[in-house]
Design a protein around this motif. Sequence first.
Motif: not given
Length: 72
Positions: A26-29, A51-65
Amino acid sequence: MHAVGVWQHGPGVSTDTEADEVFVVLRGSATIEVENGPVLDVGPGDVVLMPGGARTVWTVHETLRKVYAVRP
């Protein structure tokens, strides 16, 4: 269990093991690194199928919604 909701994450880095989910930003990046998979740069209007079970690293640059739907 099915779940639908809105999720928000402020700037920073976090790791997760994903559920079988579809979401719309909805907003952010953010940059989402999927282990043994793609690197996704997401922003408003992007639709992602995680996909279920995917291991991820999230780097949020601007508040993500995002609005999401999870299925078992």
